[in-house]
Design a protein around this motif. Structure first.
Motif, PDB file in Angstrom:
ATOM      1  N   LYS A   4    -149.163  13.353 -46.983  1.00 14.26           N
ATOM      2  CA  LYS A   4    -149.595  13.403 -45.409  1.00 14.26           C
ATOM      3  C   LYS A   4    -148.268  14.034 -44.745  1.00 14.26           C
ATOM      4  O   LYS A   4    -147.238  14.288 -45.003  1.00 14.26           O
ATOM      5  N   MET A   5    -148.920  14.939 -43.807  1.00 12.05           N
ATOM      6  CA  MET A   5    -148.039  15.827 -43.061  1.00 12.05           C
ATOM      7  C   MET A   5    -148.118  15.431 -41.544  1.00 12.05           C
ATOM      8  O   MET A   5    -149.077  15.209 -40.856  1.00 12.05           O
ATOM      9  N   CYS A   6    -146.860  14.885 -41.052  1.00  7.24           N
ATOM     10  CA  CYS A   6    -146.720  14.190 -39.761  1.00  7.24           C
ATOM     11  C   CYS A   6    -145.751  15.032 -38.641  1.00  7.24           C
ATOM     12  O   CYS A   6    -144.794  15.480 -39.071  1.00  7.24           O
ATOM     13  N   LEU A   7    -146.633  15.518 -37.571  1.00  4.62           N
ATOM     14  CA  LEU A   7    -145.748  16.144 -36.510  1.00  4.62           C
ATOM     15  C   LEU A   7    -145.093  15.008 -35.747  1.00  4.62           C
ATOM     16  O   LEU A   7    -146.010  14.138 -35.218  1.00  4.62           O
ATOM     17  N   ILE A   8    -143.982  15.283 -35.439  1.00  8.87           N
ATOM     18  CA  ILE A   8    -143.338  14.180 -34.525  1.00  8.87           C
ATOM     19  C   ILE A   8    -142.829  14.812 -33.261  1.00  8.87           C
ATOM     20  O   ILE A   8    -142.527  16.092 -33.123  1.00  8.87           O
ATOM     21  N   ALA A   9    -142.693  13.922 -32.132  1.00 10.57           N
ATOM     22  CA  ALA A   9    -142.327  14.497 -30.980  1.00 10.57           C
ATOM     23  C   ALA A   9    -141.719  13.207 -30.139  1.00 10.57           C
ATOM     24  O   ALA A   9    -142.088  12.123 -30.630  1.00 10.57           O
ATOM     25  N   PRO A  10    -141.120  13.504 -29.024  1.00  9.91           N
ATOM     26  CA  PRO A  10    -140.420  12.341 -28.535  1.00  9.91           C
ATOM     27  C   PRO A  10    -141.626  11.254 -27.898  1.00  9.91           C
ATOM     28  O   PRO A  10    -142.551  11.742 -27.598  1.00  9.91           O
ATOM     29  N   PRO A  11    -141.250  10.079 -27.850  1.00  8.12           N
ATOM     30  CA  PRO A  11    -142.306   8.971 -27.214  1.00  8.12           C
ATOM     31  C   PRO A  11    -142.742   9.349 -25.846  1.00  8.12           C
ATOM     32  O   PRO A  11    -141.929   9.579 -25.244  1.00  8.12           O
ATOM     33  N   GLN A  12    -143.971   8.755 -25.574  1.00 10.07           N
ATOM     34  CA  GLN A  12    -144.548   9.117 -24.355  1.00 10.07           C
ATOM     35  C   GLN A  12    -144.748   7.759 -23.502  1.00 10.07           C
ATOM     36  O   GLN A  12    -144.815   7.404 -22.257  1.00 10.07           O
ATOM     37  N   ASN A  13    -144.830   6.695 -24.277  1.00 15.74           N
ATOM     38  CA  ASN A  13    -145.231   5.131 -23.756  1.00 15.74           C
ATOM     39  C   ASN A  13    -144.448   4.267 -24.122  1.00 15.74           C
ATOM     40  O   ASN A  13    -144.781   2.937 -24.637  1.00 15.74           O
ATOM     41  N   GLY A  14    -142.925   4.328 -24.228  1.00 12.41           N
ATOM     42  CA  GLY A  14    -142.066   3.491 -24.425  1.00 12.41           C
ATOM     43  C   GLY A  14    -141.837   3.032 -25.990  1.00 12.41           C
ATOM     44  O   GLY A  14    -141.035   2.266 -26.537  1.00 12.41           O
TER      45      GLY A  14
ATOM     46  N   CYS B  33    -141.127   4.379 -30.351  1.00 12.26           N
ATOM     47  CA  CYS B  33    -140.021   4.969 -31.032  1.00 12.26           C
ATOM     48  C   CYS B  33    -140.109   6.498 -30.918  1.00 12.26           C
ATOM     49  O   CYS B  33    -139.261   7.384 -30.848  1.00 12.26           O
ATOM     50  N   LEU B  34    -141.312   7.122 -31.480  1.00 11.01           N
ATOM     51  CA  LEU B  34    -141.702   8.530 -31.444  1.00 11.01           C
ATOM     52  C   LEU B  34    -143.172   8.599 -31.462  1.00 11.01           C
ATOM     53  O   LEU B  34    -143.850   7.817 -31.708  1.00 11.01           O
ATOM     54  N   THR B  35    -143.603   9.825 -31.066  1.00 11.64           N
ATOM     55  CA  THR B  35    -145.056  10.020 -31.147  1.00 11.64           C
ATOM     56  C   THR B  35    -145.356  11.069 -32.344  1.00 11.64           C
ATOM     57  O   THR B  35    -144.484  11.630 -32.835  1.00 11.64           O
ATOM     58  N   THR B  36    -146.684  10.337 -32.826  1.00 11.44           N
ATOM     59  CA  THR B  36    -147.043  11.325 -34.038  1.00 11.44           C
ATOM     60  C   THR B  36    -148.291  11.792 -34.124  1.00 11.44           C
ATOM     61  O   THR B  36    -149.111  11.475 -33.480  1.00 11.44           O
ATOM     62  N   ARG B  37    -148.568  12.938 -35.002  1.00 11.19           N
ATOM     63  CA  ARG B  37    -149.842  13.590 -35.128  1.00 11.19           C
ATOM     64  C   ARG B  37    -149.962  13.671 -36.536  1.00 11.19           C
ATOM     65  O   ARG B  37    -149.077  14.684 -37.140  1.00 11.19           O
ATOM     66  N   MET B  38    -150.827  12.829 -37.092  1.00 10.33           N
ATOM     67  CA  MET B  38    -150.706  12.992 -38.652  1.00 10.33           C
ATOM     68  C   MET B  38    -151.958  13.857 -39.362  1.00 10.33           C
ATOM     69  O   MET B  38    -153.194  13.314 -39.177  1.00 10.33           O
ATOM     70  N   PHE B  39    -151.640  14.746 -40.161  1.00 12.36           N
ATOM     71  CA  PHE B  39    -152.483  15.487 -41.288  1.00 12.36           C
ATOM     72  C   PHE B  39    -152.726  14.767 -42.543  1.00 12.36           C
ATOM     73  O   PHE B  39    -151.765  14.417 -43.125  1.00 12.36           O
ATOM     74  N   ILE B  40    -154.150  14.438 -42.694  1.00 13.68           N
ATOM     75  CA  ILE B  40    -154.180  13.399 -43.807  1.00 13.68           C
ATOM     76  C   ILE B  40    -154.916  13.980 -44.724  1.00 13.68           C
ATOM     77  O   ILE B  40    -155.898  13.549 -45.446  1.00 13.68           O
ATOM     78  N   PRO B  41    -154.811  15.298 -45.536  1.00 13.25           N
ATOM     79  CA  PRO B  41    -153.780  16.167 -45.159  1.00 13.25           C
ATOM     80  C   PRO B  41    -154.387  17.198 -44.554  1.00 13.25           C
ATOM     81  O   PRO B  41    -153.673  17.938 -43.888  1.00 13.25           O
ATOM     82  N   HIS B  42    -155.818  17.474 -44.171  1.00 22.28           N
ATOM     83  CA  HIS B  42    -156.277  18.628 -43.693  1.00 22.28           C
ATOM     84  C   HIS B  42    -156.895  18.387 -42.369  1.00 22.28           C
ATOM     85  O   HIS B  42    -157.403  19.492 -41.609  1.00 22.28           O
ATOM     86  N   VAL B  43    -157.377  17.125 -41.975  1.00 20.00           N
ATOM     87  CA  VAL B  43    -157.660  16.943 -40.686  1.00 20.00           C
ATOM     88  C   VAL B  43    -156.789  15.917 -40.106  1.00 20.00           C
ATOM     89  O   VAL B  43    -155.764  15.206 -40.923  1.00 20.00           O
TER      90      VAL B  43
END
Length: 369
Positions: free
Chosen positions: A260-270, A272-282
């Motif tokens: 799986k491909m995971c895009l990470i960014a700083p957290p927005q809501n308290g 640890c971090l924010t994620t957007r997960m490609f599983i793997p093509h959606v």
């Protein structure tokens, strides 16, 4: 046309749902079994993305199957084989586990009489057949009956992405590090440079590749629809995925659903971090349980791409909140560092589940070859 009737139960497990079968009701031959499972989800129209003639829901999150049986292993009570019916392909994939469906395995075993329930809780050790490893699962069973709804004795467990609250199901993953790739850090490095992009490849129950969203020209806060409409981004993510497959001991992953491909960014809501997960093509509407475990583990690996992105609050440890498009998933980690080696002893999450229906799925015998 003659039809074969096979007993099943339909469970919502975590933020997924799918069909649960007793392995003893299915053929021992793998090819014959898989043809039945595809037919159960898709009916006579193999490859139909709508799955109108079957019991599937037309998405990867609703086209899942658990095949359960009493375990022959001395340290396990149940064997759980996860089968992903690949939407629009007429085939199955068994190269990964599913932690959401796992939440329904013990309730299925109790509802079907495979195991006897205790009072007020029941605990079982589940062997995850796909990749190995044991998950110790505890469900609420007051008076010997599986409790799905929340109540005074059970508390009110909430899983973001799932409506309402329910009785908690405690899942403690034991010795899952490297279960698919052979080691927690399968490339041997905390960070690798792949196609000019820094990535962290990790496997603590699910092979995941973490990439800083900013390194790909996005924020990491985009919606699922926006990310899926970004063709240049998707192509870049896939090129990285294909390149790391051999590095992670997975070989050619062009036809595989991992890593799986995971895009990470700083957290927005308290968290640890924010994620957007490609599983793997959606893009996942939320995040898979075992993917969240692997991502959380990367956050405590010195030198990973999470450094400078993740925010870890010492007073909250061992709990790490992984934010995703539908909310967050909280992971508990029991990790030690010895001689520059990371040892993951236990990874815990809270899930919920509910029995939706039970009956017989009718399989046209013409589908069986």
């Amino acid at each position: 046309m003659p039809q074969l009737a096979i007993p099943y139960m339909h469970f919502r497990g975590g933020s997924s749902k799918g069909l649960f079968f007793d392995a003893r009701d299915l053929p021992a031959d793998e090819d014959a079994r898989n043809r039945i499972l595809v037919a159960a989800m898709e009916g006579v129209g193999e490859g139909d993305p709508r799955q109108i003639d079957g019991l599937g829901g037309g998405t990867s999150l609703t086209s899942k199957i658990a095949v359960v049986s009493p375990s022959t292993m001395p340290d396990a009570d149940l064997d759980y084989l996860f089968v992903q019916v690949v939407v629009d392909a007429g085939r199955v994939s068994m190269g990964q586990n599913c932690g959401n469906m796992l939440a329904g395995v013990l309730p299925f075993a109790l509802e079907s009489g495979m195991l006897d329930a205790g009072n007020p809780t029941t605990t079982a050790r589940i062997n995850m057949v796909n990749t190995g490893g044991i998950c110790e699962v505890t469900v609420q069973t007051p008076d010997g009956l599986v409790e799905y709804a929340s109540g005074p004795r059970q508390g009110e467990a909430r899983v973001d992405g799932v409506p309402g609250t329910a009785a908690p199901i405690i899942c403690n993953y034991l010795d899952t590090a490297g279960s698919t790739c052979g080691s927690l850090l399968p490339t041997g490095h905390q960070t690798d440079i792949v196609n000019g992009i820094a990535v962290t490849c990790i496997d603590n129950g699910m092979p995941v590749v973490l990439v800083r969203a900013s390194d790909l020209g996005v924020t990491g806060y985009e919606s699922k629809a926006d990310l899926e409409a970004n063709e240049p981004l998707k192509q870049q993510v896939e090129r990285i995925r294909l390149a790391v497959g051999p590095l992670m001991n997975l070989g050619d992953v062009a036809e595989k659903t991992i890593p799986k491909m995971c895009l990470i960014a700083p957290p927005q809501n308290g968290g640890c971090l924010t994620t957007r997960m490609f599983i793997p093509h959606v893009v996942h509407e939320a995040i898979g349980v075992l993917a969240a475990v692997s991502v959380a583990t990367a956050c405590v690996v010195p030198g990973s791409v999470t450094e400078g992105v993740a925010i870890i609050t010492p007073c909250r440890q061992p709990w790490l909140s992984i934010e995703h498009p539908a909310g967050e998933c909280t992971v508990s980690l029991d990790v030690t560092h010895t001689d520059n080696t990371i040892n993951v002893r236990k990874s815990g999450v809270i899930r919920t589940a509910r029995l939706l229906s039970r009956g017989q799925v009718m399989i046209p015998t013409a589908q069986l070859g």
